[in-house]
Design an enzyme around this catalytic site. Structure first.
Site, PDB file in Angstrom:
ATOM      1  CG  MET A   1     -36.517  -4.159 -40.297  1.00  0.00           C
ATOM      2  SD  MET A   1     -36.839  -5.206 -38.806  1.00  0.00           S
ATOM      3  CE  MET A   1     -37.872  -4.173 -38.007  1.00  0.00           C
TER       4      MET A   1
ATOM      5  CD  GLU B   1     -38.503 -11.136 -35.140  1.00  0.00           C
ATOM      6  OE1 GLU B   1     -37.480 -10.980 -35.683  1.00  0.00           O
ATOM      7  OE2 GLU B   1     -39.451 -10.421 -35.358  1.00  0.00           O
TER       8      GLU B   1
END
EC number: 2.7.1.21
Length: 192
Positions: free
Chosen positions: A11, A86
């Site tokens: 992340m 993603e």
């Protein structure tokens, strides 16, 4: 010769902003690109690639029944590159469609996403990108708590306590996940 690229990182490693940069580089040269993102990512709005620095751009959302190959093949203007944000949320079938875009349509595909979840397990999309990608590159960032390289993602609850069990997919940002090193994943210096 086109290739399938997988760029992964923890992340907050700059994956989404990298997609926007790559798209801009192509388009400055009048070379159109096609951007996709997971329809599961609802942090900002479905059908957008958004970076933490505030840049965002419309993208084609991918759902379970989306055939990415058919979508790209049906475009009137062939894209010079296909960019996927993603990618960890894709299915094996989606990843095979990406490989088919490269091999059949001769269009490079760059997929960006997380490699592993908060339990340190591979996502389905990431697993198959690791297996089928021609080139694999790690996008680096530093641990939220120390100076080491972040290689994992720590999930926390509403009280800031670490979570190591539960559903693999829970959409969230900085309030839910931290990029961490292995040591801080196991023993996060959180104050609760």
């Amino acid at each position: 010769m086109a290739q399938l690229f997988f760029k992964y990182g923890a992340m907050n490693s700059g994956k989404s902003i990298e997609i926007l940069k790559v798209a801009n580089n192509y388009e400055e040269q009048k070379k159109p690109v096609l951007i996709f993102t997971s329809g599961m990512d609802t942090r900002d709005e479905v059908g957008y690639v958004s970076s933490r620095v505030g840049l965002r751009r419309r993208a084609v959302p991918i759902f379970d029944d989306t055939n990415i190959f058919d979508y790209v093949e049906s475009c009137r203007q062939k894209p010079y590159c296909v960019l996927i944000d993603e990618v960890q949320f894709l299915t094996k079938a989606h990843v095979l469609q990406l490989a088919n875009i490269v091999d059949t349509l001769d269009i490079p595909v760059m997929g960006f996403g997380l490699k592993n979840d908060f339990r340190n397990e591979l996502f389905e999309g990431s697993k198959y990108m690791l297996l089928y990608a021609d080139k694999i590159e790690e996008m680096k960032t530093i641990c939220w708590f120390c100076h080491k390289k972040a290689i994992m993602n720590l999930r926390v609850d509403e009280q800031g306590k670490p979570i190591y069990d539960g559903e693999q997919i829970q959409i969230g940002g900085n309030e839910t996940y931290y990029p961490v090193c292995r040591k801080c994943h196991q023993h996060p210096p959180l104050t609760v």
